[in-house]
Design a protein around this motif. Structure first.
Motif, PDB file in Angstrom:
ATOM      1  N   ALA A 115       0.836  -1.206   0.000  1.00 40.59           N
ATOM      2  CA  ALA A 115       0.000   0.000   0.000  1.00 40.59           C
ATOM      3  C   ALA A 115       0.868   1.253   0.000  1.00 40.59           C
ATOM      4  CB  ALA A 115      -0.933  -0.009   1.212  1.00 40.59           C
ATOM      5  N   VAL A 116       1.897   1.265   0.860  1.00 40.60           N
ATOM      6  CA  VAL A 116       2.755   2.450   0.952  1.00 40.60           C
ATOM      7  C   VAL A 116       3.515   2.625  -0.363  1.00 40.60           C
ATOM      8  CG1 VAL A 116       4.747   3.432   2.159  1.00 40.60           C
ATOM      9  CG2 VAL A 116       2.938   2.283   3.452  1.00 40.60           C
ATOM     10  N   SER A 117       3.945   1.515  -0.942  1.00 39.87           N
ATOM     11  CA  SER A 117       4.667   1.598  -2.201  1.00 39.87           C
ATOM     12  C   SER A 117       3.756   2.139  -3.307  1.00 39.87           C
ATOM     13  CB  SER A 117       5.208   0.202  -2.526  1.00 39.87           C
ATOM     14  OG  SER A 117       5.487   0.092  -3.872  1.00 39.87           O
ATOM     15  N   ASN A 118       2.495   1.719  -3.332  1.00 40.78           N
ATOM     16  CA  ASN A 118       1.553   2.264  -4.331  1.00 40.78           C
ATOM     17  C   ASN A 118       1.406   3.772  -4.155  1.00 40.78           C
ATOM     18  OD1 ASN A 118       1.104  -0.251  -5.314  1.00 40.78           O
ATOM     19  ND2 ASN A 118      -1.021  -0.444  -4.664  1.00 40.78           N
ATOM     20  N   LEU A 119       1.288   4.219  -2.899  1.00 39.27           N
ATOM     21  CA  LEU A 119       1.079   5.659  -2.659  1.00 39.27           C
ATOM     22  C   LEU A 119       2.315   6.468  -3.038  1.00 39.27           C
ATOM     23  CD1 LEU A 119      -0.946   5.871   0.689  1.00 39.27           C
ATOM     24  CD2 LEU A 119      -1.765   5.958  -1.667  1.00 39.27           C
ATOM     25  N   ILE A 120       3.491   5.974  -2.619  1.00 44.37           N
ATOM     26  CA  ILE A 120       4.710   6.727  -2.950  1.00 44.37           C
ATOM     27  C   ILE A 120       4.939   6.686  -4.468  1.00 44.37           C
ATOM     28  CG2 ILE A 120       7.205   6.928  -2.591  1.00 44.37           C
ATOM     29  CD1 ILE A 120       6.831   5.739   0.174  1.00 44.37           C
ATOM     30  N   ILE A 163       5.313   9.979  -6.849  1.00 43.29           N
ATOM     31  CA  ILE A 163       6.443  10.220  -7.748  1.00 43.29           C
ATOM     32  C   ILE A 163       5.935  10.419  -9.178  1.00 43.29           C
ATOM     33  CG2 ILE A 163       8.440   9.101  -8.832  1.00 43.29           C
ATOM     34  CD1 ILE A 163       9.008   7.809  -6.092  1.00 43.29           C
ATOM     35  N   LYS A 164       4.970   9.575  -9.563  1.00 46.60           N
ATOM     36  CA  LYS A 164       4.460   9.614 -10.934  1.00 46.60           C
ATOM     37  C   LYS A 164       3.651  10.884 -11.218  1.00 46.60           C
ATOM     38  CE  LYS A 164       2.273   5.671 -11.924  1.00 46.60           C
ATOM     39  NZ  LYS A 164       1.445   4.674 -12.644  1.00 46.60           N
ATOM     40  N   TYR A 165       2.779  11.249 -10.279  1.00 45.54           N
ATOM     41  CA  TYR A 165       1.826  12.330 -10.566  1.00 45.54           C
ATOM     42  C   TYR A 165       2.182  13.656  -9.895  1.00 45.54           C
ATOM     43  CZ  TYR A 165      -0.745   8.187 -11.936  1.00 45.54           C
ATOM     44  OH  TYR A 165      -1.099   7.009 -12.506  1.00 45.54           O
ATOM     45  N   VAL A 187      -3.981  20.360  -8.150  1.00 44.51           N
ATOM     46  CA  VAL A 187      -5.002  19.951  -7.175  1.00 44.51           C
ATOM     47  C   VAL A 187      -5.944  18.936  -7.827  1.00 44.51           C
ATOM     48  CG1 VAL A 187      -6.945  20.778  -5.779  1.00 44.51           C
ATOM     49  CG2 VAL A 187      -4.893  22.186  -6.045  1.00 44.51           C
ATOM     50  N   ILE A 188      -6.300  17.882  -7.092  1.00 47.60           N
ATOM     51  CA  ILE A 188      -7.292  16.917  -7.605  1.00 47.60           C
ATOM     52  C   ILE A 188      -8.668  17.463  -7.225  1.00 47.60           C
ATOM     53  CG2 ILE A 188      -8.083  14.526  -7.567  1.00 47.60           C
ATOM     54  CD1 ILE A 188      -5.379  13.707  -6.477  1.00 47.60           C
ATOM     55  N   SER A 189      -9.524  17.645  -8.201  1.00 55.56           N
ATOM     56  CA  SER A 189     -10.825  18.268  -7.918  1.00 55.56           C
ATOM     57  C   SER A 189     -11.652  17.373  -7.002  1.00 55.56           C
ATOM     58  CB  SER A 189     -11.587  18.502  -9.225  1.00 55.56           C
ATOM     59  OG  SER A 189     -12.118  17.271  -9.658  1.00 55.56           O
ATOM     60  N   SER A 190     -12.512  18.018  -6.198  1.00 55.54           N
ATOM     61  CA  SER A 190     -13.281  17.233  -5.223  1.00 55.54           C
ATOM     62  C   SER A 190     -14.219  16.254  -5.924  1.00 55.54           C
ATOM     63  CB  SER A 190     -14.062  18.152  -4.287  1.00 55.54           C
ATOM     64  OG  SER A 190     -14.857  19.010  -5.058  1.00 55.54           O
ATOM     65  N   ALA A 191     -14.620  16.599  -7.162  1.00 57.01           N
ATOM     66  CA  ALA A 191     -15.536  15.706  -7.885  1.00 57.01           C
ATOM     67  C   ALA A 191     -14.873  14.377  -8.225  1.00 57.01           C
ATOM     68  CB  ALA A 191     -16.011  16.396  -9.163  1.00 57.01           C
ATOM     69  N   THR A 192     -13.566  14.402  -8.518  1.00 55.89           N
ATOM     70  CA  THR A 192     -12.925  13.147  -8.937  1.00 55.89           C
ATOM     71  C   THR A 192     -12.263  12.406  -7.767  1.00 55.89           C
ATOM     72  OG1 THR A 192     -11.003  14.451  -9.534  1.00 55.89           O
ATOM     73  CG2 THR A 192     -12.414  13.766 -11.332  1.00 55.89           C
ATOM     74  N   ARG A 193     -12.108  13.085  -6.619  1.00 57.77           N
ATOM     75  CA  ARG A 193     -11.343  12.505  -5.520  1.00 57.77           C
ATOM     76  C   ARG A 193     -11.795  11.102  -5.119  1.00 57.77           C
ATOM     77  NH1 ARG A 193     -10.992  17.617  -1.831  1.00 57.77           N
ATOM     78  NH2 ARG A 193     -10.238  18.792  -3.623  1.00 57.77           N
ATOM     79  N   LEU A 221      -9.873   0.474 -11.860  1.00 62.31           N
ATOM     80  CA  LEU A 221      -9.768   0.822 -13.280  1.00 62.31           C
ATOM     81  C   LEU A 221     -10.014   2.296 -13.563  1.00 62.31           C
ATOM     82  CD1 LEU A 221     -11.682  -2.215 -14.830  1.00 62.31           C
ATOM     83  CD2 LEU A 221      -9.351  -2.094 -14.002  1.00 62.31           C
ATOM     84  N   VAL A 222      -9.924   3.141 -12.516  1.00 62.88           N
ATOM     85  CA  VAL A 222     -10.096   4.566 -12.749  1.00 62.88           C
ATOM     86  C   VAL A 222      -8.724   5.217 -12.802  1.00 62.88           C
ATOM     87  CG1 VAL A 222     -10.890   6.737 -11.737  1.00 62.88           C
ATOM     88  CG2 VAL A 222     -12.367   4.722 -11.693  1.00 62.88           C
ATOM     89  N   ARG A 223      -8.453   5.885 -13.913  1.00 63.10           N
ATOM     90  CA  ARG A 223      -7.211   6.623 -14.031  1.00 63.10           C
ATOM     91  C   ARG A 223      -7.536   8.074 -14.262  1.00 63.10           C
ATOM     92  NH1 ARG A 223      -3.558   4.031 -18.337  1.00 63.10           N
ATOM     93  NH2 ARG A 223      -5.435   4.134 -19.563  1.00 63.10           N
ATOM     94  N   GLY A 224      -6.893   8.942 -13.493  1.00 59.05           N
ATOM     95  CA  GLY A 224      -7.164  10.366 -13.615  1.00 59.05           C
ATOM     96  C   GLY A 224      -6.497  10.938 -14.848  1.00 59.05           C
ATOM     97  N   VAL A 225      -6.700  12.226 -15.044  1.00 57.28           N
ATOM     98  CA  VAL A 225      -6.138  12.856 -16.239  1.00 57.28           C
ATOM     99  C   VAL A 225      -4.744  13.403 -15.971  1.00 57.28           C
ATOM    100  CG1 VAL A 225      -8.243  13.462 -17.446  1.00 57.28           C
ATOM    101  CG2 VAL A 225      -7.436  14.930 -15.602  1.00 57.28           C
ATOM    102  N   SER A 226      -4.417  13.560 -14.656  1.00 60.26           N
ATOM    103  CA  SER A 226      -3.178  14.259 -14.320  1.00 60.26           C
ATOM    104  C   SER A 226      -1.927  13.445 -14.651  1.00 60.26           C
ATOM    105  CB  SER A 226      -3.172  14.587 -12.832  1.00 60.26           C
ATOM    106  OG  SER A 226      -3.143  13.396 -12.094  1.00 60.26           O
ATOM    107  N   GLY A 227      -0.846  14.180 -14.846  1.00 63.21           N
ATOM    108  CA  GLY A 227       0.496  13.610 -14.883  1.00 63.21           C
ATOM    109  C   GLY A 227       0.751  12.601 -15.982  1.00 63.21           C
ATOM    110  N   ASP A 228       1.604  11.701 -15.602  1.00 64.49           N
ATOM    111  CA  ASP A 228       2.137  10.629 -16.419  1.00 64.49           C
ATOM    112  C   ASP A 228       1.243  10.120 -17.555  1.00 64.49           C
ATOM    113  OD1 ASP A 228       4.307   8.408 -16.329  1.00 64.49           O
ATOM    114  OD2 ASP A 228       2.389   7.360 -16.467  1.00 64.49           O
ATOM    115  N   LYS A 229       1.684  10.387 -18.784  1.00 64.47           N
ATOM    116  CA  LYS A 229       0.871   9.938 -19.919  1.00 64.47           C
ATOM    117  C   LYS A 229       1.466   8.660 -20.528  1.00 64.47           C
ATOM    118  CE  LYS A 229      -1.800  13.734 -20.236  1.00 64.47           C
ATOM    119  NZ  LYS A 229      -1.568  14.138 -18.861  1.00 64.47           N
ATOM    120  N   THR A 230       2.757   8.448 -20.252  1.00 59.44           N
ATOM    121  CA  THR A 230       3.436   7.355 -20.940  1.00 59.44           C
ATOM    122  C   THR A 230       3.619   6.137 -20.051  1.00 59.44           C
ATOM    123  OG1 THR A 230       5.500   8.333 -20.234  1.00 59.44           O
ATOM    124  CG2 THR A 230       4.754   8.870 -22.453  1.00 59.44           C
ATOM    125  N   GLY A 231       3.620   6.353 -18.735  1.00 58.23           N
ATOM    126  CA  GLY A 231       3.923   5.271 -17.801  1.00 58.23           C
ATOM    127  C   GLY A 231       2.888   4.170 -17.865  1.00 58.23           C
TER     128      GLY A 231
END
Ligand SMILES: Nc1ncnc2c1ncn2[C@@H]1O[C@H](COP(=O)(O)OP(=O)(O)OP(=O)(O)O)[C@@H](O)[C@H]1O
Ligand SMILES: [Mg+2]
Length: 388
Positions: A270-275, A279-281, A310-316, A323-333
Motif C-alpha cells: 500500500a505504501v509503495s503504491n502511494l509513494i 512520484i508519478k503524478y 489539485v485533484i478536484s473534489s468531484a474526482t477525488r 480501473l479509474v485513471r485520472g487525467v493528471s500527470g504521467d501519460k506514458t507510464g
C-alpha cells in the motif's frame, strides 16, 4: 384510487420502502449514499405511472411484456436504462439489480393493497398494465447493465494489453541486445538491468491484476497481521523506491509509537503504491513527504504527500474505484488504475480506511488509517466488487 394515481401520489412512501431494501444489498450498497440509492428509482416509477395512463394496443401489450415496448425517443436512454448502467458501474451484481425491481414491484402492490382499493375490472386491468411496464423497465435495465459490464471488461482488457506491451517491448529489445552483446561482451549490465526492470513491472501489473480478479471470484484479500514496527516497514520501502528513483527526494517523518500489528507485505504494498503515485503524478521539483503518526493509542496513520495540480473534489472519491485513471500527470507510464483500489482494500482488510485530500496550499495527501492491532480477517475484503 387507481394504481397509477396511487403511484404518483404515494411516490415518497414507495421510495422509502425501496430504499430500505436497496440498503440491504450489501456490500455494493454500503458505499452509496441515500441519493445514489434512490437515484433513478423515482424516475423509473414516474415513467411507469405515465406509461400506465397511455392507451395501448394488444400488440404493444405483448411486446412490452417481453421487454420490447415502444420508446418515446430512440436517442434518449430511459430512466430504467440509465439505472441499469449505473448499477453496473457501482459494483452491483445482476441479481442485486433485478432484486431492486422485485422490491419496487412488491412495495407498490403492498402499499396499494394496504390502502384497500376497490378491486373492479379497471383496477385489475391497471395492475396488469403495471406489471407489463415493470417487465419492460426490468428488461431495459438488465440489457444496459449487461452492456455496461461488457464495456467495462473490454476497457479493462484493452488497458491491460496496452500496458503490458510497454515493459514487454523493453524486455524483448533488451534481450536482443543481450544476445548481440554477449558475443562481444559489451553493454551487458545496462541491458540486463532493463530486462530486470521490465520483468518486474510486468510482475507487479500481474500481481495487481490477480488481486483484482480474486475479488471477482469472492476469494478476497486476506491479511495475516503480525507484531511489527510500521516505521521500519516504511523505511525499507522508501529505501527501495529511492534506489529506483534517485532523482527524487522522499522524506520520512515519524512521531509517536509505531509498533503495531498488521500484515507487513500488504502494508509495504500500500505504501509503495502511494509513494509510486506521488512520484508519478506529483510535481518533480518537490520532495515526496511520508509522515507516520503513532500518537494515538488506537491507530497508526500513514500519510503520503506531494505537490502538483489539485485533484478536484468531484474526482477525488472515484480515484479509489478500480480501473479509474485520472487525467493528471504521467501519460506514458504503465498503469491500470488499480493502485489506489488496492490501497483501500488493504486498509479496509485491516479494519482501517484510506482517504485523500488535495488543496493548492497543502498539496495532495493520501492517508491510510490503521487500527494499531488489526485482527486476521476471514471475510473477503474485496466482497464489494464482482467481475462481470
Ligand atoms: N499523488 C497523486 N497526485 C495526483 N494524482 C494522483 C495521485 N495518486 C493518484 N492520482 C490519480 O489517481 C489515478 C488513480 O490512481 P491509481 O494508483 O489507482 O492508478 P494508476 O496509478 O493510474 O495505475 P496503477 O497504480 O494501477 O499503476 C491516477 O491515474 C492519477 O490520475
Ligand atoms: Mg498508481
Amino acid at each position: 384510487m387507481g394504481l397509477s394515481e396511487f403511484i404518483t401520489s404515494h411516490q415518497e412512501a414507495i421510495l422509502e420502502e425501496c430504499e430500505a431494501f436497496a440498503q440491504t444489498l450489501l456490500p455494493a450498497a454500503a458505499k452509496m449514499n441515500k441519493a445514489a440509492l434512490r437515484d433513478h428509482a423515482a424516475q423509473v416509477l414516474a415513467a411507469i405511472a405515465l406509461d400506465m395512463k397511455q392507451p395501448q394496443t394488444r400488440l404493444e401489450q405483448r411486446e412490452k411484456s417481453q421487454g420490447n415496448g415502444p420508446r418515446l425517443n430512440d436517442n434518449v436512454p430511459t430512466a430504467a436504462e440509465i439505472h441499469g448502467s449505473l448499477r453496473a458501474t457501482d459494483g452491483f451484481d445482476v441479481n442485486q439489480t433485478a432484486a431492486e425491481y422485485r422490491a419496487l414491484r412488491a412495495s407498490v402492490i403492498r402499499l396499494w393493497f394496504a390502502s384497500t382499493p376497490e378491486l373492479g375490472r379497471d383496477e385489475v386491468f391497471e395492475l396488469v398494465r403495471f406489471n407489463e411496464a415493470m417487465d419492460q423497465a426490468l428488461a431495459e435495465s438488465l440489457l444496459h447493465f449487461a452492456n455496461e459490464a461488457a464495456h467495462m471488461r473490454n476497457v479493462f482488457l484493452g488497458v491491460l494489453s496496452h500496458e503490458l506491451r510497454t515493459p514487454l517491448s523493453t524486455i524483448v529489445a533488451s534481450a536482443h541486445s543481450l544476445v548481440l552483446a554477449s558475443r562481444l561482451q559489451k553493454h551487458l549490465p545496462a541491458a540486463a538491468e532493463r530486462v530486470l526492470r521490465g520483468g518486474k513491472r510486468i510482475e507487479s501489473l500481474l500481481n495487481d491484476l490477480l488481486d483484482y480478479v480474486r475479488s471477482g471470484i469472492g476469494e478476497g484479500m486476506r491479511v495475516a497481521p503480525v507484531a511489527l514496527d510500521v516505521g521500519l516497514v516504511c523505511e525499507k520501502i522508501i529505501g527501495e523506491l529511492q534506489a529506483l528513483h534517485p532523482e527524487r527526494g522522499i522524506v520520512l517523518q515519524s512521531r509517536g509509537e509505531l509498533a503495531g500489528v498488521c500484515d507487513e507485505q500488504r502494508i509495504a504494498q500500500a505504501v509503495s503504491n502511494l509513494i509510486g503515485n506521488a512520484i508519478k503524478y506529483g510535481s518533480p521539483d518537490a520532495d515526496v513527504q511520508v509522515a507516520l503518526d503513532g500518537d494515538d493509542d488506537n491507530e497508526i496513520v500513514i500519510a503520503v504527500r506531494n505537490r502538483g495540480p489539485v485533484i478536484s473534489s468531484a474526482t477525488r472519491d472515484s480515484l479509489f474505484e478500480p480501473l479509474v485513471r485520472g487525467v493528471s500527470g504521467d501519460k506514458t507510464g504503465v498503469s491500470l488504475g488499480l493502485g489506489l483500489y488496492i490501497v483501500r482494500e488493504i486498509a479496509q482488510a485491516h479494519g482501517g480506511s484510506a482517504s485523500v485530500s488535495s488543496s493548492a496550499e497543502d498539496g495532495t495527501e493520501f492517508q491510510i488509517r490503521l487500527p494499531r492491532h488489526a485482527g486476521a480477517n476471514e471475510v473477503s475484503a474485496f466482497a464489494g466488487l464482482r467481475m462481470h
